[in-house]
Structures are given as structure tokens and as C-alpha cells.
Design a protein around this motif. Structure first.
Motif, PDB file in Angstrom:
ATOM      1  N   TRP A 190      -3.117  -4.952  31.022  1.00 44.56           N
ATOM      2  CA  TRP A 190      -4.357  -5.503  31.558  1.00 44.56           C
ATOM      3  C   TRP A 190      -4.035  -6.865  32.176  1.00 44.56           C
ATOM      4  CZ3 TRP A 190      -6.700 -10.104  30.071  1.00 44.56           C
ATOM      5  CH2 TRP A 190      -6.161 -10.722  28.937  1.00 44.56           C
ATOM      6  N   GLY A 191      -4.986  -7.392  32.926  1.00 42.51           N
ATOM      7  CA  GLY A 191      -4.752  -8.681  33.553  1.00 42.51           C
ATOM      8  C   GLY A 191      -5.973  -9.165  34.302  1.00 42.51           C
ATOM      9  N   VAL A 192      -5.801 -10.285  34.987  1.00 37.15           N
ATOM     10  CA  VAL A 192      -6.864 -10.887  35.788  1.00 37.15           C
ATOM     11  C   VAL A 192      -6.292 -11.228  37.148  1.00 37.15           C
ATOM     12  CG1 VAL A 192      -8.562 -12.753  35.955  1.00 37.15           C
ATOM     13  CG2 VAL A 192      -7.863 -11.906  33.704  1.00 37.15           C
ATOM     14  N   ARG A 193      -7.021 -10.891  38.194  1.00 38.43           N
ATOM     15  CA  ARG A 193      -6.568 -11.239  39.538  1.00 38.43           C
ATOM     16  C   ARG A 193      -7.700 -11.907  40.301  1.00 38.43           C
ATOM     17  NH1 ARG A 193      -8.403  -7.700  43.425  1.00 38.43           N
ATOM     18  NH2 ARG A 193      -9.345  -5.764  42.680  1.00 38.43           N
ATOM     19  N   ARG A 194      -7.312 -12.825  41.169  1.00 40.01           N
ATOM     20  CA  ARG A 194      -8.300 -13.497  42.019  1.00 40.01           C
ATOM     21  C   ARG A 194      -8.707 -12.561  43.155  1.00 40.01           C
ATOM     22  NH1 ARG A 194      -8.707 -19.139  41.218  1.00 40.01           N
ATOM     23  NH2 ARG A 194      -7.982 -19.519  39.084  1.00 40.01           N
ATOM     24  N   THR A 195      -9.969 -12.639  43.548  1.00 42.59           N
ATOM     25  CA  THR A 195     -10.483 -11.881  44.687  1.00 42.59           C
ATOM     26  C   THR A 195     -11.129 -12.861  45.658  1.00 42.59           C
ATOM     27  OG1 THR A 195     -12.692 -11.508  43.756  1.00 42.59           O
ATOM     28  CG2 THR A 195     -10.963  -9.945  43.121  1.00 42.59           C
ATOM     29  N   SER A 196     -11.470 -12.371  46.828  1.00 46.14           N
ATOM     30  CA  SER A 196     -12.129 -13.227  47.827  1.00 46.14           C
ATOM     31  C   SER A 196     -13.500 -13.684  47.352  1.00 46.14           C
ATOM     32  CB  SER A 196     -12.271 -12.470  49.148  1.00 46.14           C
ATOM     33  OG  SER A 196     -13.034 -11.284  48.963  1.00 46.14           O
ATOM     34  N   ALA A 197     -14.083 -12.926  46.399  1.00 46.28           N
ATOM     35  CA  ALA A 197     -15.422 -13.270  45.913  1.00 46.28           C
ATOM     36  C   ALA A 197     -15.409 -13.833  44.498  1.00 46.28           C
ATOM     37  CB  ALA A 197     -16.322 -12.031  45.957  1.00 46.28           C
ATOM     38  N   GLY A 198     -14.231 -13.959  43.893  1.00 42.26           N
ATOM     39  CA  GLY A 198     -14.174 -14.455  42.518  1.00 42.26           C
ATOM     40  C   GLY A 198     -12.942 -13.955  41.793  1.00 42.26           C
ATOM     41  N   LYS A 199     -13.142 -13.085  40.821  1.00 41.45           N
ATOM     42  CA  LYS A 199     -12.009 -12.535  40.071  1.00 41.45           C
ATOM     43  C   LYS A 199     -12.322 -11.121  39.614  1.00 41.45           C
ATOM     44  CE  LYS A 199     -13.178 -13.959  35.328  1.00 41.45           C
ATOM     45  NZ  LYS A 199     -14.530 -14.488  35.599  1.00 41.45           N
ATOM     46  N   ALA A 200     -11.278 -10.436  39.183  1.00 44.57           N
ATOM     47  CA  ALA A 200     -11.419  -9.088  38.624  1.00 44.57           C
ATOM     48  C   ALA A 200     -10.564  -9.008  37.368  1.00 44.57           C
ATOM     49  CB  ALA A 200     -10.990  -8.029  39.631  1.00 44.57           C
ATOM     50  N   THR A 201     -11.171  -8.624  36.266  1.00 43.23           N
ATOM     51  CA  THR A 201     -10.444  -8.383  35.028  1.00 43.23           C
ATOM     52  C   THR A 201     -10.235  -6.876  34.918  1.00 43.23           C
ATOM     53  OG1 THR A 201     -11.586 -10.268  34.026  1.00 43.23           O
ATOM     54  CG2 THR A 201     -10.387  -8.788  32.549  1.00 43.23           C
ATOM     55  N   TRP A 202      -8.969  -6.448  34.811  1.00 42.52           N
ATOM     56  CA  TRP A 202      -8.650  -5.028  34.920  1.00 42.52           C
ATOM     57  C   TRP A 202      -7.793  -4.554  33.753  1.00 42.52           C
ATOM     58  CZ3 TRP A 202      -3.489  -4.008  34.899  1.00 42.52           C
ATOM     59  CH2 TRP A 202      -2.624  -5.059  35.243  1.00 42.52           C
ATOM     60  N   CYS A 203      -7.747  -3.255  33.596  1.00 43.59           N
ATOM     61  CA  CYS A 203      -6.836  -2.643  32.633  1.00 43.59           C
ATOM     62  C   CYS A 203      -6.487  -1.241  33.120  1.00 43.59           C
ATOM     63  CB  CYS A 203      -7.433  -2.599  31.229  1.00 43.59           C
ATOM     64  SG  CYS A 203      -8.889  -1.531  31.061  1.00 43.59           S
ATOM     65  N   GLU A 204      -5.402  -0.692  32.600  1.00 42.00           N
ATOM     66  CA  GLU A 204      -4.952   0.645  32.975  1.00 42.00           C
ATOM     67  C   GLU A 204      -4.661   1.465  31.720  1.00 42.00           C
ATOM     68  OE1 GLU A 204      -3.079  -0.135  37.407  1.00 42.00           O
ATOM     69  OE2 GLU A 204      -1.697   0.232  35.721  1.00 42.00           O
ATOM     70  N   LEU A 205      -5.137   2.690  31.745  1.00 40.51           N
ATOM     71  CA  LEU A 205      -4.965   3.597  30.614  1.00 40.51           C
ATOM     72  C   LEU A 205      -4.064   4.763  31.012  1.00 40.51           C
ATOM     73  CD1 LEU A 205      -7.856   2.159  30.279  1.00 40.51           C
ATOM     74  CD2 LEU A 205      -8.307   3.950  28.610  1.00 40.51           C
ATOM     75  N   ALA A 206      -3.170   5.123  30.123  1.00 41.23           N
ATOM     76  CA  ALA A 206      -2.272   6.242  30.380  1.00 41.23           C
ATOM     77  C   ALA A 206      -3.031   7.563  30.272  1.00 41.23           C
ATOM     78  CB  ALA A 206      -1.111   6.224  29.393  1.00 41.23           C
ATOM     79  N   THR A 207      -2.657   8.521  31.103  1.00 41.08           N
ATOM     80  CA  THR A 207      -3.200   9.880  31.018  1.00 41.08           C
ATOM     81  C   THR A 207      -2.030  10.852  30.857  1.00 41.08           C
ATOM     82  OG1 THR A 207      -3.054  10.425  33.374  1.00 41.08           O
ATOM     83  CG2 THR A 207      -4.972   9.148  32.662  1.00 41.08           C
ATOM     84  N   THR A 208      -2.345  12.116  30.708  1.00 39.53           N
ATOM     85  CA  THR A 208      -1.297  13.136  30.631  1.00 39.53           C
ATOM     86  C   THR A 208      -1.076  13.810  31.980  1.00 39.53           C
ATOM     87  OG1 THR A 208      -2.907  14.806  29.926  1.00 39.53           O
ATOM     88  CG2 THR A 208      -1.762  13.581  28.198  1.00 39.53           C
ATOM     89  N   LEU A 209      -1.583  13.185  33.054  1.00 41.41           N
ATOM     90  CA  LEU A 209      -1.410  13.746  34.384  1.00 41.41           C
ATOM     91  C   LEU A 209       0.044  13.599  34.839  1.00 41.41           C
ATOM     92  CD1 LEU A 209      -4.558  12.219  36.139  1.00 41.41           C
ATOM     93  CD2 LEU A 209      -4.311  14.536  35.230  1.00 41.41           C
ATOM     94  N   THR A 210       0.485  14.518  35.707  1.00 38.70           N
ATOM     95  CA  THR A 210       1.791  14.387  36.344  1.00 38.70           C
ATOM     96  C   THR A 210       1.654  13.996  37.807  1.00 38.70           C
ATOM     97  OG1 THR A 210       1.815  16.761  36.841  1.00 38.70           O
ATOM     98  CG2 THR A 210       2.860  16.055  34.781  1.00 38.70           C
ATOM     99  N   SER A 211       0.419  13.989  38.327  1.00 36.71           N
ATOM    100  CA  SER A 211       0.135  13.534  39.678  1.00 36.71           C
ATOM    101  C   SER A 211      -1.295  13.003  39.700  1.00 36.71           C
ATOM    102  CB  SER A 211       0.305  14.663  40.712  1.00 36.71           C
ATOM    103  OG  SER A 211      -0.647  15.683  40.490  1.00 36.71           O
TER     104      SER A 211
END
Length: 223
Positions: free
Chosen positions: A116-137
Motif C-alpha cells: 500500500w502507499g500514498v501518491r500525490r495527484t493533481s487534485a490532492g492525494k490517493a491512498t492505495w493498496c493492492e490485493l493478490a488474486t489467484t488470476l494468471t492474467s
């Protein structure tokens, strides 16, 4: 069947105002979209992360602040983020004590997600995260033995029907168990491709009743 592009997953976003009453609605939206995407395996973790990220905006940015929930695929990972207009209110991962009521939100996000992390945007910021799946594509379906079996059956079904002669049929009770397993596999296949298993059952039941009525009318000599 091309498993690499069988469930198109186009990114989406929904604006909302920072308020506790908005959180249940965001959870419902996540459920609808992830069900459609066939990603029920990460649904609970995704709902929890959205809850914490949205609540973080309410607590640290302020009630009524305009925000956006954005969800997309990053490769085979589910990427979700909450955007707000306050670039200076950067969330941090605090070490909450056993009895602390604050500081647990991002700790839960950290535990549920791969990163997860935080990134600056043109309008402010975005706090994000990524979850693993069992997908292969990114646009494939989840890896499930039952889904794969159903895929194999569906791709070769016509050939099996053409070759079927009735010879060497298994005992009735064993065949019935095999039929039940096939139905379960097909329902898993339906759900994995973002379709509604209950709707499939309703349609199958209606078709079965129509077919049964037709056979009954024929047996009575009714045209």
C-alpha cells in the motif's frame, strides 16, 4: 476457450462525500463489482480495505470532503484507492497498542494487502493498496480445479455427446453423484466468470420444466 481474456475487467470509480454513512454504500458497490468480476476470493479483504481507507478520509481530512473510490487491475492484482483533495494530510502507519482505538486502520490495510502507499495527484492525494488474486492474467478467471473441469467439459461437450453410446454406463447412484458434481462445477464456472449462479439455476429450472411439459404432452398424444 481463451482463458486470458474471458472476464474483461475495466477500471471504475465512484465519487462520494466523506461521511460514515457512505461507507456501507461503498462496501455494497465493491461487492457488486467484484462479484461481476468473479473475484469473490478477495471480496472481504477488499471491503475491509475500502472501509478503512474511506474512514481515514473522514477522520483526518474531514466530514463532507469530496473523495473518489477508484478500482482497477494492476496485472493480476486488485488495485483500489481512495482519492481526496488534501495532499498534506498524509496517512501514516502507527503502531497501535493493545487497548488503542486509533491507529488500527492502516495496520489492517497493511495486513490485508500485498502493498500500500500514498501518491500525490493533481487534485490532492490517493491512498492505495493492492490485493493478490489467484488470476494468471488480468482478464482471465480465477484458478479453481472445478472451474477448469467445467471449462474442459464445455469445450469438448459436443464431441462427448457425439461419441456417447450408453455402453459402460456407471451404476445409477454413482452416475447421479457425478451429475451433482457437474452441476457444482458449472455453478463455480458461472461465478468465476462474473455471472449469477442463481439466475443460471432459475433459467435451467424453467427450461427443464418446459422440456418436461413437452414430454408429458407427447406421452398423452397432445399436439
Amino acid at each position: 476457450m481463451n482463458h486470458d481474456n474471458c472476464v474483461p475487467r475495466k477500471g471504475w470509480e465512484v465519487p462520494f462525500q466523506a461521511a460514515p454513512r457512505e461507507v456501507p454504500a461503498l462496501r455494497r458497490i465493491m461487492r457488486l463489482h467484484l462479484t461481476y468480476w468473479g473475484l469473490l476470493g478477495v471480496l472481504e479483504d477488499a471491503q475491509l480495505c475500502v472501509t478503512e481507507l474511506a474512514t481515514n478520509v473522514v477522520k483526518h481530512v474531514g466530514l463532507g470532503a469530496p473523495a473518489v473510490l477508484a478500482v482497477c487491475m494492476n496485472g493480476t492484482k486488485l488495485h483500489l484507492e481512495v482519492q481526496d483533495p488534501h495532499a498534506d494530510a498524509v496517512p501514516t502507519l502507527d503502531c497501535a497498542g493493545t487497548h488503542d482505538e486509533r491507529g488500527r486502520g492502516l495496520a489492517l490495510v497493511d495486513a490485508m494487502s500485498e502493498r500500500w502507499g500514498v501518491r500525490r495527484t493533481s487534485a490532492g492525494k490517493a491512498t492505495w493498496c493492492e490485493l493478490a488474486t489467484t488470476l494468471t492474467s488480468p482478464n482471465g478467471h480465477v484458478q479453481d480445479q472445478r472451474v477448469s473441469r467445467a471449462d474442459g467439459l464445455l469445450s469438448s461437450y459436443d464431441a462427448h455427446v457425439a461419441r456417447f453410446t450408453g455402453a459402460g454406463v456407471a451404476p445409477l447412484d454413482q452416475a447421479a453423484k457425478g451429475a451433482a458434481s457437474l452441476i457444482v462445477d458449472l455453478l463455480c464456472w458461472t461465478q468465476a466468470h462474473g455471472l449469477d449462479p442463481e439466475l443460471l439455476l432459475e433459467e435451467a429450472q424453467e427450461s427443464f420444466e418446459v422440456a418436461s411439459l413437452g414430454r408429458h404432452r407427447c406421452s398423452l398424444g397432445v399436439t
